[in-house]
Design a protein around this motif. Structure first.
Motif, mmCIF file in Angstrom:
data_model
loop_
_atom_site.group_PDB
_atom_site.id
_atom_site.type_symbol
_atom_site.label_atom_id
_atom_site.label_comp_id
_atom_site.label_asym_id
_atom_site.label_seq_id
_atom_site.Cartn_x
_atom_site.Cartn_y
_atom_site.Cartn_z
ATOM 1 N N SER A 93 20.417 -10.315 -29.184
ATOM 2 C CA SER A 93 20.448 -9.004 -29.829
ATOM 3 C C SER A 93 21.544 -8.174 -29.168
ATOM 4 N N GLY A 94 22.183 -7.367 -29.939
ATOM 5 C CA GLY A 94 23.250 -6.531 -29.411
ATOM 6 C C GLY A 94 24.637 -7.110 -29.573
ATOM 7 N N ARG A 106 27.609 -7.965 -31.645
ATOM 8 C CA ARG A 106 28.134 -7.515 -32.936
ATOM 9 C C ARG A 106 29.646 -7.707 -32.945
ATOM 10 N N ARG A 138 32.012 -9.170 -26.009
ATOM 11 C CA ARG A 138 30.659 -8.767 -25.592
ATOM 12 C C ARG A 138 29.690 -9.866 -26.024
ATOM 13 N N SER A 156 26.723 -10.789 -24.298
ATOM 14 C CA SER A 156 25.327 -10.598 -23.878
ATOM 15 C C SER A 156 24.688 -11.901 -23.406
ATOM 16 N N TRP A 184 25.461 -9.226 -39.524
ATOM 17 C CA TRP A 184 26.441 -8.363 -38.878
ATOM 18 C C TRP A 184 27.090 -7.460 -39.913
#
Length: 117
Positions: free
Chosen positions: A48-49, A51, A57, A59, A88
């Motif tokens: 999650s997170g 994008r 990024r 994660s 997305w």
């Protein structure tokens, strides 16, 4: 071209930072437009997170981070994910009809006003 995280080119800031810099360099090396294609095979679901973005990024997932960076930079992406794909903004993952688990990123087409008259 070889992208090794242990290369002095990507060193500094620890091993995880080196991996992120290496992944970003690999994605940026993919030619924009129809001549380039990044193939990504993540080992699990997208964290999650993650994008689409113009900076890396992940994660915790280099593969999903690379896919998100490629989408954010407007690169073509082919992805293998038997566990599904995230939703997305800016487009959608379209299944490759003859190959279960394979998806292609298709950006949304935005309407552009070409002229006032």
């Amino acid at each position: 071209m070889v992208f090794s995280a242990s290369s002095p080119r990507f060193s500094g800031g620890g091993f995880v930072a080196s991996l992120a810099r290496r992944s970003a360099a690999c994605v940026r090396s993919v030619a924009p437009g129809p001549s380039g294609l990044l193939v990504v095979c993540p080992s699990g679901r997208c964290p999650s997170g993650v994008r689409p973005s113009r900076s890396f990024r992940g994660s915790g997932s280099g593969s999903w981070g690379s896919a998100a960076l490629a989408v954010g930079l407007g690169r073509r992406v082919l992805l293998f994910s038997p566990v599904g794909v995230p939703s997305w903004p800016g487009g959608s993952w379209v299944p490759v009809s003859s190959s279960p688990g394979w998806f292609s990123w298709v950006p949304s087409v935005s309407s552009v006003q070409l002229s006032l008259f």
